[in-house]
Write an enzyme that holds these catalytic residues in place. Structure first.
Site, short mmCIF file in Angstrom:
data_model
loop_
_atom_site.label_atom_id
_atom_site.label_comp_id
_atom_site.label_asym_id
_atom_site.label_seq_id
_atom_site.Cartn_x
_atom_site.Cartn_y
_atom_site.Cartn_z
N SER A 229 62.76 33.53 -92.33
CA SER A 229 62.75 34.99 -92.46
C SER A 229 61.99 35.41 -93.73
O SER A 229 60.82 35.08 -93.89
CB SER A 229 64.19 35.51 -92.46
N ASP A 316 64.63 37.38 -81.02
CA ASP A 316 64.88 37.68 -82.43
C ASP A 316 64.88 39.20 -82.62
O ASP A 316 63.87 39.85 -82.41
CB ASP A 316 63.79 37.05 -83.29
N HIS A 355 67.97 35.47 -84.42
CA HIS A 355 67.23 35.36 -85.68
C HIS A 355 67.57 34.13 -86.51
O HIS A 355 66.74 33.67 -87.29
CB HIS A 355 67.50 36.62 -86.52
#
Length: 381
Positions: A229, A316, A355
């Site tokens: 991320s 995601d 995610h």
């Protein structure tokens, strides 16, 4: 007698049917009285009016807040920086980062490094599962020396919010440890128990310091960098700098990456309610740039010379899948990667990895073996 009674009755009926006499104001002497039912109807009408008035007041207030927030963000860019980093969100709460064993990491050591004056970062070092028994009760010196054993090392750079003790992060450490890797992770300055103020420059420098610390102890063992991320932005910043000084890592792994922070902010679910607000870029995106935050993965990959693996789940909701795919397309056509592997691995929506749950994939060990090479010291239960 009968006629008389009939005449009296008729006169009485006429008198009853005759209109009431009028006073001088041409009004009825006897006031008209409304039925009791009419009085009862006034109450629900009053309640409805009061409810509508309160609802209208709430709508006007919410509309005022909605309009005020963009101006507040524009006037105070630090607000947007806080929302990018989310370092003030510490989850899970109430854990003691000095005790990784409380999170089930019995073969992990906690220690602190000092990248700069007045900056301290908390580090966790998890040894390969094959060394679990040997690691029991050992001190920091033993763990540092263990980096020189013949096991590859992964430097893990986490995303925003939370700490190095986040649940999904801990689970990934366990998976990588079981595959024969040392896992070194840390909280950037301003996160967890690390001291300092967060910034993109500071986060990158912290990562560089930890990487150099690892290389000074790992000998010839491969060192891989894994970013997740927001950590992918730190990772590409770091690897670009390492390549420029001709000390690249052995590979770079990007999990749920974006192209750059502006495109990610525009696609983030938090921005949905403002995405079509007039001047969205000026109000919300420019303050991020003004704060010195770019995390330009799409630019960095053009200067990276090492193998690259990108992992991204199609479902995601935080970093859209298309941004990871776009980054891959940029890297795959970059001249800097012409002598290195560049691989993109998607995970289907039906898997539900979203995610941060790619570590659950039973295919992940195989993917890493094929990309990084099988570890001779892989641990099997």
């Amino acid at each position: 007698m009968r006629k008389r009674n009939e005449s009296v009755t008729v006169e009485h009926e006429r008198a009853a049917a005759a209109p009431a006499p009028l006073d001088k104001g041409c009004s009825l002497r006897h006031s008209l009285r409304l039925p009791a039912a009419d009085t009862g109807m006034k109450r629900p009408l009053g309640r409805r009016y009061g409810l509508w008035f309160r609802l209208r007041k709430l709508i006007i207030w919410l509309l005022g807040v909605y309009i005020a927030i963009p101006f507040l963000v524009k006037l105070c860019p630090a607000i947007q920086a806080k929302l990018v980093f989310l370092n003030f969100v510490r989850v899970p709460y109430f854990i003691d980062l000095k005790r990784p064993q409380d999170q089930g990491l019995n073969h992990t050591c906690n220690y602190y490094l000092q990248p700069e004056e007045d900056v301290t970062v908390g580090v966790w070092h998890t040894v390969p599962a094959a060394l679990w028994k040997s690691a029991r009760g050992k001190d920091q010196l033993w763990f540092e020396d263990a980096l020189g054993s013949s096991h590859p090392v992964i430097l893990y750079l986490h995303g925003n919010a939370g700490t190095r003790g986040g649940d999904h992060r801990v689970e990934l450490y366990k998976v990588l440890s079981s595959l024969g890797y040392h896992v070194v992770t840390f909280d950037y300055r301003g996160w967890g128990d690390s001291v300092g103020s967060p910034s993109e420059r500071g986060m990158t420098y912290d990562a560089l310091h930890v990487f150099d610390w690892i290389k000074a102890r790992s000998g010839d063992n491969p060192v891989y960098i894994w970013g997740h991320s927001l950590g992918t932005g730190v990772a590409t910043n770091l690897v670009r700098r390492l390549c420029e000084r001709e000390t690249p890592p052995d590979a770079l792994i990007l999990e749920s990456p974006f192209t750059n922070i502006r495109e990610e902010a525009r696609s983030h679910p938090f921005s949905v309610i403002y995405r079509y607000f007039p001047g969205f870029d000026w109000f919300f995106l420019d303050p991020i740039t003004t704060s010195g935050i770019r995390f330009a993965n799409d630019e960095n990959v053009k200067y990276i010379s090492c193998s690259l693996l990108i992992l991204h789940a199609e479902d995601d909701p935080v970093v859209p899948f298309h941004l990871g795919k776009k980054l891959y397309n940029i890297a795959a056509t970059s001249r800097s990667f012409r002598d290195y592997k560049v691989q993109f691995v998607p995970f289907h929506t039906d898997l539900g990895y979203r995610h941060k749950y790619i570590y659950r994939s039973p295919e992940l060990p195989r993917i890493l073996r094929e990309f990084l090479g099988k570890s001779e010291h892989e641990h099997h239960d």
